[in-house]
Design an enzyme around this catalytic site. Sequence first.
Site, PDB file in Angstrom:
ATOM      1  N   ASP A  75      31.618  59.613  82.231  1.00 48.17           N
ATOM      2  CA  ASP A  75      32.192  58.534  83.216  1.00 48.17           C
ATOM      3  C   ASP A  75      31.441  57.263  82.656  1.00 48.17           C
ATOM      4  O   ASP A  75      30.902  57.319  81.619  1.00 48.17           O
ATOM      5  CB  ASP A  75      31.840  58.856  84.482  1.00 48.17           C
ATOM      6  N   GLY A 101      30.870  56.704  78.594  1.00 46.09           N
ATOM      7  CA  GLY A 101      31.722  56.389  77.683  1.00 46.09           C
ATOM      8  C   GLY A 101      33.101  55.862  78.561  1.00 46.09           C
ATOM      9  O   GLY A 101      32.987  55.626  79.726  1.00 46.09           O
ATOM     10  N   ASP A 102      34.092  55.354  77.578  1.00 46.43           N
ATOM     11  CA  ASP A 102      35.311  54.835  78.141  1.00 46.43           C
ATOM     12  C   ASP A 102      36.711  55.643  77.668  1.00 46.43           C
ATOM     13  O   ASP A 102      36.700  55.804  76.439  1.00 46.43           O
ATOM     14  CB  ASP A 102      35.343  53.363  77.450  1.00 46.43           C
ATOM     15  N   PHE A 103      37.048  56.314  78.586  1.00 49.87           N
ATOM     16  CA  PHE A 103      37.926  57.445  78.305  1.00 49.87           C
ATOM     17  C   PHE A 103      39.162  56.917  77.577  1.00 49.87           C
ATOM     18  O   PHE A 103      40.017  57.599  77.195  1.00 49.87           O
ATOM     19  CB  PHE A 103      38.273  58.222  79.170  1.00 49.87           C
ATOM     20  N   HIS A 121      46.301  60.120  88.333  1.00 51.36           N
ATOM     21  CA  HIS A 121      47.426  59.458  89.399  1.00 51.36           C
ATOM     22  C   HIS A 121      47.086  57.949  89.482  1.00 51.36           C
ATOM     23  O   HIS A 121      47.423  57.250  89.961  1.00 51.36           O
ATOM     24  CB  HIS A 121      47.006  60.105  90.736  1.00 51.36           C
ATOM     25  N   ASP A 122      45.796  57.330  88.833  1.00 57.71           N
ATOM     26  CA  ASP A 122      45.248  56.214  88.916  1.00 57.71           C
ATOM     27  C   ASP A 122      46.161  55.224  87.924  1.00 57.71           C
ATOM     28  O   ASP A 122      46.239  53.986  87.948  1.00 57.71           O
ATOM     29  CB  ASP A 122      43.765  55.866  88.308  1.00 57.71           C
ATOM     30  N   GLU A 149      45.314  67.170  90.947  1.00 60.95           N
ATOM     31  CA  GLU A 149      45.969  66.066  91.771  1.00 60.95           C
ATOM     32  C   GLU A 149      46.759  66.678  92.696  1.00 60.95           C
ATOM     33  O   GLU A 149      47.110  67.718  92.855  1.00 60.95           O
ATOM     34  CB  GLU A 149      46.894  65.358  90.447  1.00 60.95           C
ATOM     35  N   GLU A 180      51.611  58.592  92.177  1.00 58.64           N
ATOM     36  CA  GLU A 180      51.782  59.974  92.308  1.00 58.64           C
ATOM     37  C   GLU A 180      52.879  60.374  91.747  1.00 58.64           C
ATOM     38  O   GLU A 180      53.856  59.798  91.596  1.00 58.64           O
ATOM     39  CB  GLU A 180      51.675  60.434  93.929  1.00 58.64           C
TER      40      GLU A 180
END
Length: 214
Positions: A75, A101-103, A121-122, A149, A180
């Site tokens: 994260d 880190g940055d996904f 879903h973000d 989800e 969604e």
Amino acid sequence: MQGVADSFELMGRTPGNVDKFNLAMTELTRLVTPDILRSYDFSGICHLMDVGGGSGELLGAIAQQNRKMRGTVFDLPRCAEAAGKHLRQIGVSDRIEFAAGDFFKSVPAVADAIILKSIIHDWNDARSISILRNCHQSLPDGGKLLLVERLTPETPTATEEDKAHAMSDLNMLRGPGGLERTKKQYRELLNQSGFDLTGVYPAGRFNAMEARPR
Ligand SMILES: C[S@@+](CC[C@H](N)C(=O)[O-])C[C@H]1O[C@@H](n2cnc3c(N)ncnc32)[C@H](O)[C@@H]1O
């Protein structure tokens, strides 16, 4: 959109809001974790990485149930302290580490399985595909991807459950610009990211969707 701060970046400008959000996510995840543990058999996984795993609530619980499993909570750096504290408190810090880190850039290639709960879903499709492709790159042949989800029904009705989906859909749109999705939409998103959807395991209000790299 390139160059425009997303709502997680904006949140990071007010650390108090980050703490409140992370705490709320931890509480929400704790409520559904027993359903997830019952619905999916994690026992064949050697090293599980929770991408966007926050404070380690879900991965910590999975590791408590699977005593030989190793794991990584991946994260943003701002989650490191809370995750480290939680993993120590529940006695799994010898097996579960935190990696920052940055996904959208990359995810570490350390795990034979990756789980993402309430992450896809973000984001809109383009951003979701970039996260999923980074996961694809980091997984070995024969690896597994798990998406946890809610699933929107193809034909929503006026039930409380479907209304909750609609509210969550609006909430995601208002926040980071996500939505969604139905099972069909997740299948398409996974296909476009190099995965095949191999199973859907209902877990209370959520579902664990298993996918394999093609
Ligand atoms: C909705 S929360 C889900 C947290 C956790 N998976 C759960 O269900 O409790 C989204 C998570 O994505 C993380 N996140 C947002 N942008 C990120 C990025 N660019 N790279 C890595 N993690 C990110 C946030 O810090 C947050 O922990």
